[in-house]
Motif scaffolding. Structure first.
Motif, PDB file in Angstrom:
ATOM      1  N   GLU A  73       0.821  -1.212   0.000  1.00 36.62           N
ATOM      2  CA  GLU A  73       0.000   0.000   0.000  1.00 36.62           C
ATOM      3  C   GLU A  73       0.858   1.267   0.000  1.00 36.62           C
ATOM      4  O   GLU A  73       0.602   2.209   0.754  1.00 36.62           O
ATOM      5  CB  GLU A  73      -0.966  -0.017   1.181  1.00 36.62           C
ATOM      6  N   GLY A  74       1.896   1.257  -0.827  1.00 40.79           N
ATOM      7  CA  GLY A  74       2.747   2.428  -0.968  1.00 40.79           C
ATOM      8  C   GLY A  74       3.843   2.571   0.072  1.00 40.79           C
ATOM      9  O   GLY A  74       4.616   3.518   0.037  1.00 40.79           O
ATOM     10  N   LYS A  75       3.904   1.656   1.021  1.00 39.91           N
ATOM     11  CA  LYS A  75       4.939   1.706   2.051  1.00 39.91           C
ATOM     12  C   LYS A  75       5.837   0.481   1.916  1.00 39.91           C
ATOM     13  O   LYS A  75       5.369  -0.607   1.577  1.00 39.91           O
ATOM     14  CB  LYS A  75       4.317   1.722   3.452  1.00 39.91           C
ATOM     15  N   ILE A  76       7.105   0.661   2.229  1.00 37.37           N
ATOM     16  CA  ILE A  76       8.046  -0.462   2.194  1.00 37.37           C
ATOM     17  C   ILE A  76       7.961  -1.200   3.523  1.00 37.37           C
ATOM     18  O   ILE A  76       8.100  -0.606   4.594  1.00 37.37           O
ATOM     19  CB  ILE A  76       9.498   0.026   1.958  1.00 37.37           C
ATOM     20  N   ARG A  77       7.692  -2.482   3.439  1.00 34.36           N
ATOM     21  CA  ARG A  77       7.613  -3.335   4.631  1.00 34.36           C
ATOM     22  C   ARG A  77       8.705  -4.397   4.531  1.00 34.36           C
ATOM     23  O   ARG A  77       8.887  -4.997   3.480  1.00 34.36           O
ATOM     24  CB  ARG A  77       6.240  -3.987   4.739  1.00 34.36           C
ATOM     25  N   LYS A  78       9.394  -4.622   5.636  1.00 35.71           N
ATOM     26  CA  LYS A  78      10.448  -5.635   5.672  1.00 35.71           C
ATOM     27  C   LYS A  78       9.859  -6.948   6.177  1.00 35.71           C
ATOM     28  O   LYS A  78       9.337  -7.016   7.283  1.00 35.71           O
ATOM     29  CB  LYS A  78      11.591  -5.193   6.585  1.00 35.71           C
ATOM     30  N   TYR A  79       9.942  -7.968   5.341  1.00 31.80           N
ATOM     31  CA  TYR A  79       9.490  -9.312   5.705  1.00 31.80           C
ATOM     32  C   TYR A  79      10.709 -10.180   5.981  1.00 31.80           C
ATOM     33  O   TYR A  79      11.711 -10.092   5.268  1.00 31.80           O
ATOM     34  CB  TYR A  79       8.677  -9.933   4.567  1.00 31.80           C
ATOM     35  N   TYR A  80      10.595 -11.018   6.994  1.00 30.93           N
ATOM     36  CA  TYR A  80      11.689 -11.911   7.371  1.00 30.93           C
ATOM     37  C   TYR A  80      11.257 -13.358   7.199  1.00 30.93           C
ATOM     38  O   TYR A  80      10.161 -13.739   7.607  1.00 30.93           O
ATOM     39  CB  TYR A  80      12.092 -11.665   8.831  1.00 30.93           C
ATOM     40  N   ARG A  81      12.149 -14.133   6.574  1.00 27.43           N
ATOM     41  CA  ARG A  81      11.943 -15.575   6.420  1.00 27.43           C
ATOM     42  C   ARG A  81      13.106 -16.297   7.080  1.00 27.43           C
ATOM     43  O   ARG A  81      14.212 -15.773   7.177  1.00 27.43           O
ATOM     44  CB  ARG A  81      11.913 -15.963   4.938  1.00 27.43           C
ATOM     45  N   ILE A  82      12.854 -17.518   7.487  1.00 21.42           N
ATOM     46  CA  ILE A  82      13.894 -18.321   8.119  1.00 21.42           C
ATOM     47  C   ILE A  82      14.856 -18.844   7.046  1.00 21.42           C
ATOM     48  O   ILE A  82      14.457 -19.095   5.916  1.00 21.42           O
ATOM     49  CB  ILE A  82      13.260 -19.470   8.948  1.00 21.42           C
ATOM     50  N   THR A  83      16.112 -18.971   7.409  1.00 19.01           N
ATOM     51  CA  THR A  83      17.127 -19.521   6.506  1.00 19.01           C
ATOM     52  C   THR A  83      17.363 -20.990   6.855  1.00 19.01           C
ATOM     53  O   THR A  83      16.816 -21.504   7.848  1.00 19.01           O
ATOM     54  CB  THR A  83      18.456 -18.774   6.663  1.00 19.01           C
ATOM     55  N   GLU A  84      18.201 -21.637   6.087  1.00 16.29           N
ATOM     56  CA  GLU A  84      18.559 -23.028   6.387  1.00 16.29           C
ATOM     57  C   GLU A  84      19.234 -23.116   7.763  1.00 16.29           C
ATOM     58  O   GLU A  84      18.923 -23.998   8.560  1.00 16.29           O
ATOM     59  CB  GLU A  84      19.492 -23.553   5.294  1.00 16.29           C
ATOM     60  N   LYS A  85      20.136 -22.176   8.035  1.00 22.38           N
ATOM     61  CA  LYS A  85      20.797 -22.128   9.348  1.00 22.38           C
ATOM     62  C   LYS A  85      19.760 -21.884  10.448  1.00 22.38           C
ATOM     63  O   LYS A  85      19.800 -22.510  11.510  1.00 22.38           O
ATOM     64  CB  LYS A  85      21.851 -21.024   9.355  1.00 22.38           C
ATOM     65  N   GLY A  86      18.818 -20.976  10.190  1.00 24.59           N
ATOM     66  CA  GLY A  86      17.754 -20.695  11.153  1.00 24.59           C
ATOM     67  C   GLY A  86      16.896 -21.916  11.426  1.00 24.59           C
ATOM     68  O   GLY A  86      16.491 -22.163  12.563  1.00 24.59           O
ATOM     69  N   ASN A  87      16.624 -22.687  10.369  1.00 26.46           N
ATOM     70  CA  ASN A  87      15.875 -23.942  10.535  1.00 26.46           C
ATOM     71  C   ASN A  87      16.605 -24.902  11.461  1.00 26.46           C
ATOM     72  O   ASN A  87      15.992 -25.519  12.337  1.00 26.46           O
ATOM     73  CB  ASN A  87      15.659 -24.623   9.176  1.00 26.46           C
ATOM     74  N   ALA A  88      17.908 -25.035  11.264  1.00 25.64           N
ATOM     75  CA  ALA A  88      18.700 -25.948  12.099  1.00 25.64           C
ATOM     76  C   ALA A  88      18.696 -25.485  13.556  1.00 25.64           C
ATOM     77  O   ALA A  88      18.522 -26.299  14.476  1.00 25.64           O
ATOM     78  CB  ALA A  88      20.133 -26.039  11.565  1.00 25.64           C
ATOM     79  N   VAL A  89      18.852 -24.174  13.766  1.00 29.23           N
ATOM     80  CA  VAL A  89      18.826 -23.626  15.126  1.00 29.23           C
ATOM     81  C   VAL A  89      17.444 -23.824  15.744  1.00 29.23           C
ATOM     82  O   VAL A  89      17.314 -24.233  16.909  1.00 29.23           O
ATOM     83  CB  VAL A  89      19.236 -22.135  15.125  1.00 29.23           C
ATOM     84  N   HIS A  90      16.390 -23.556  14.974  1.00 27.08           N
ATOM     85  CA  HIS A  90      15.019 -23.752  15.456  1.00 27.08           C
ATOM     86  C   HIS A  90      14.793 -25.192  15.885  1.00 27.08           C
ATOM     87  O   HIS A  90      14.248 -25.450  16.960  1.00 27.08           O
ATOM     88  CB  HIS A  90      14.020 -23.367  14.359  1.00 27.08           C
TER      89      HIS A  90
END
Length: 102
Positions: A69-86
């Motif tokens: 909607e005209g604004k920049i929003r930062k989205y975060y996704r998990i990485t492979e390393k993040g998956n292993a830590v999770h």
């Protein structure tokens, strides 16, 4: 002193929450603040955004900017390393839960 110890402990819990939700779907800061609030973590955006940035720098999350909607929003996704830590954190949390539940 007790508050500092609890804050440090809860920081780990918050990071596990972030990884959990980023594994399910891309997350953004405001949504994550509301989700954490539902679980009793009343933190500010000034606390959350440095955590997200640190997790990104540590290779646990990857950030993607989207125009919403005209604004920049930062989205975060998990990485492979993040998956292993999770996955490892989940095992450790479950073991701890089994020990302290009684």
């Amino acid at each position: 002193m007790e508050e500092r110890v609890l804050r440090k402990l809860f920081l780990g819990f918050i990071q596990i929450h972030i990884l959990h939700h980023a594994k399910e779907h891309p997350i953004f800061g405001l949504w994550m603040l509301e989700e954490l609030k539902e679980h009793g973590y009343n933190i500010s955006s000034g606390t959350l955004y440095p955590i997200l940035h640190s997790m990104e720098t540590g290779g646990l999350l990857i950030m993607e900017e989207k125009n919403v909607e005209g604004k920049i929003r930062k989205y975060y996704r998990i990485t492979e390393k993040g998956n292993a830590v999770h996955d490892e954190a989940r095992i450790k949390a479950y073991e701890l839960f089994k020990e302290i539940r009684d």
